[in-house]
Structures are given as C-alpha cells and as structure tokens.
Design an enzyme around this catalytic site. Sequence first.
Site, PDB file in Angstrom:
ATOM      1  N   ARG A  44       4.888  57.830  58.569  1.00 60.31           N
ATOM      2  CA  ARG A  44       5.424  59.066  57.968  1.00 60.31           C
ATOM      3  C   ARG A  44       5.312  58.913  56.465  1.00 60.31           C
ATOM      4  O   ARG A  44       6.223  58.460  55.809  1.00 60.31           O
ATOM      5  CB  ARG A  44       6.887  59.236  58.377  1.00 60.31           C
ATOM      6  CG  ARG A  44       7.545  60.501  57.817  1.00 60.31           C
ATOM      7  CD  ARG A  44       8.980  60.642  58.335  1.00 60.31           C
ATOM      8  NE  ARG A  44       9.666  61.818  57.776  1.00 60.31           N
ATOM      9  CZ  ARG A  44      10.297  61.813  56.594  1.00 60.31           C
ATOM     10  NH1 ARG A  44      10.340  60.702  55.845  1.00 60.31           N
ATOM     11  NH2 ARG A  44      10.889  62.907  56.155  1.00 60.31           N
ATOM     12  N   SER A 115      11.349  66.925  67.287  1.00 59.78           N
ATOM     13  CA  SER A 115      12.707  66.852  66.716  1.00 59.78           C
ATOM     14  C   SER A 115      13.587  67.905  67.354  1.00 59.78           C
ATOM     15  O   SER A 115      13.147  69.020  67.623  1.00 59.78           O
ATOM     16  CB  SER A 115      12.659  67.127  65.205  1.00 59.78           C
ATOM     17  OG  SER A 115      11.823  66.204  64.565  1.00 59.78           O
ATOM     18  N   LYS A 144      15.431  61.708  54.511  1.00 57.02           N
ATOM     19  CA  LYS A 144      14.865  63.048  54.722  1.00 57.02           C
ATOM     20  C   LYS A 144      15.641  64.035  53.852  1.00 57.02           C
ATOM     21  O   LYS A 144      16.795  64.368  54.129  1.00 57.02           O
ATOM     22  CB  LYS A 144      14.977  63.406  56.210  1.00 57.02           C
ATOM     23  CG  LYS A 144      14.281  64.703  56.626  1.00 57.02           C
ATOM     24  CD  LYS A 144      14.300  64.844  58.143  1.00 57.02           C
ATOM     25  CE  LYS A 144      13.856  66.207  58.646  1.00 57.02           C
ATOM     26  NZ  LYS A 144      12.529  66.636  58.194  1.00 57.02           N
TER      27      LYS A 144
HETATM   28  C1  LIG Z   1      12.051  64.198  61.707  1.00 54.25           C
HETATM   29  C2  LIG Z   1      11.972  63.245  62.668  1.00 54.25           C
HETATM   30  C3  LIG Z   1      12.917  63.203  63.743  1.00 54.25           C
HETATM   31  N1  LIG Z   1      12.834  62.238  64.696  1.00 54.25           N
HETATM   32  C4  LIG Z   1      11.837  61.331  64.637  1.00 54.25           C
HETATM   33  C5  LIG Z   1      11.800  60.279  65.725  1.00 54.25           C
HETATM   34  F1  LIG Z   1      12.792  59.418  65.540  1.00 54.25           F
HETATM   35  F2  LIG Z   1      10.645  59.625  65.679  1.00 54.25           F
HETATM   36  F3  LIG Z   1      11.949  60.847  66.925  1.00 54.25           F
HETATM   37  N2  LIG Z   1      10.919  61.312  63.670  1.00 54.25           N
HETATM   38  C6  LIG Z   1      10.920  62.226  62.667  1.00 54.25           C
HETATM   39  N3  LIG Z   1      10.042  62.198  61.758  1.00 54.25           N
END
Ligand SMILES: C=C1C=NC(C(F)(F)F)=NC1=N
Length: 215
Positions: A44, A115, A144
């Site tokens: 990411r 998500s 985030k």
């Molecule tokens: C926004 C996100 C929410 N959950 C996940 C994961 F944990 F991988 F499921 N990754 C992400 N990038």
Amino acid sequence: MNSQQLRDALRLYLVMGSPNCGRADPYAVLEAAIAGGITMFQFREKGSGALEGPAKRELGARLRRLCAQHKVPFIVNDEEGLALELEADGIHIGQEDAPAAAVRQRLKNMIVGVSAHDPEEAQAALAEGADYLGVGPQYATRTKLDAREVRGPAMIERIRQGGIRLPLVGIGGIDATNAAPVIQAGADGIAVVSAIAAAGSPREAAEKLWRIINR
Ligand SMILES: C=C1C=NC(C(F)(F)F)=NC1=N
C-alpha cells in the site's frame, strides 16, 4: 486458496508502503516482518512521500519477489493494473471502488478483499463476492488520514451477529496492547501498519503480536 487457508493467511497481515517505514528500507522491514511470522502482506504505497511511477513499480516488484520466496501471499492495495503487473495473489479495494465481482472478473483467480465499516457494507461486499473483509478502523489510526469514525471490535461482533461468516480481519490502530479484543470479537486475524513497519525491530514486533493473537 480455500476459505480456511485464507483465514490462516489473515492471522497476522502486514499492510505497508515506504512512507510507513520511517527511515528504514521497506525491503529490510518486510524481510524482518516475514522472519517474525507475518502471514500475509499488502503493498500500500500511499500517503505523503509515497513513491510513484517506475520507482513504485520497482519497489513493488522487489517486495513481490520476497513474498514469493517465503510463500507469503502478496496483495496490492486498490490498483488493478499494478496487481496484474506484479502478478499479485490478490487485491484490496474500498467500498467506493468497483464492485468486487467486476474486479474479480478482470483479475482472474486473485483474492479480492473489500473494506467494510458496518454490517450493511459487509453484506454488500459479501453479495459482490468478496473473499475477505477488512473491518475498521478498530482504534485511532495514524496511518489512514481519511479513515472513517472509530468503531472498535464491537463492530466486528455486530457483523458476526449479522450472520456474516466470511474471512475477516480488523484494521486500524492495532498494536500489542489492543490486538486481543479484535480476535475475541470474532476476527480471523489482525492487519497492522505502524505496529510493525515503524517498530525498532519489526521482527520482534511481529513475534510479539503473533504470541498475543495465538494465546
Ligand atoms: C483500507 C483498508 C482496509 N482493510 C485492509 C485489510 F486489512 F487488508 F483488509 N486494507 C486496507 N487497505
């Protein structure tokens, strides 16, 4: 990968890009995290200072090769083109991205994670054929910047009580002090960023988390 294999893979899920590693080399951080027992990795590359273009693809390719060597599933965040180019094992998309069914259609045989912030979004992702859910933010997160309101492990309980049995991982502000309630609430695993990526020793941080969630 069947449902149980996916649940096992979601146990300790590192989500990371170069901006999350401080001054450390992301390759070295991932190598240490793998040695510490992470079970899945998501590339990411987002946020201030994130690599773009060829540099991003090159880092992605190096991390992809490292995961392949250690048989750690390699997931790409959001970008279908990058997931295809890196021959990723899967992709993780947000609710606002294309429906999971369309994404899977284009990314044959890849794991599609979605998500979800509440039971309605979880149900929608299930209907679209998501392979796993990422539910959060569990706690306040530094990673985030556009995270939705903190809902805590109670949201995982609500989703499970709603009858959703899909493989599910909690994400958002999770570290050694608060990981256990996420598993107790019914998650198959935890997804972490800073708790491992920004740790002095990513290997020890992963080992400690592994002990806590497998107590
Ligand atoms: C926004 C996100 C929410 N959950 C996940 C994961 F944990 F991988 F499921 N990754 C992400 N990038």
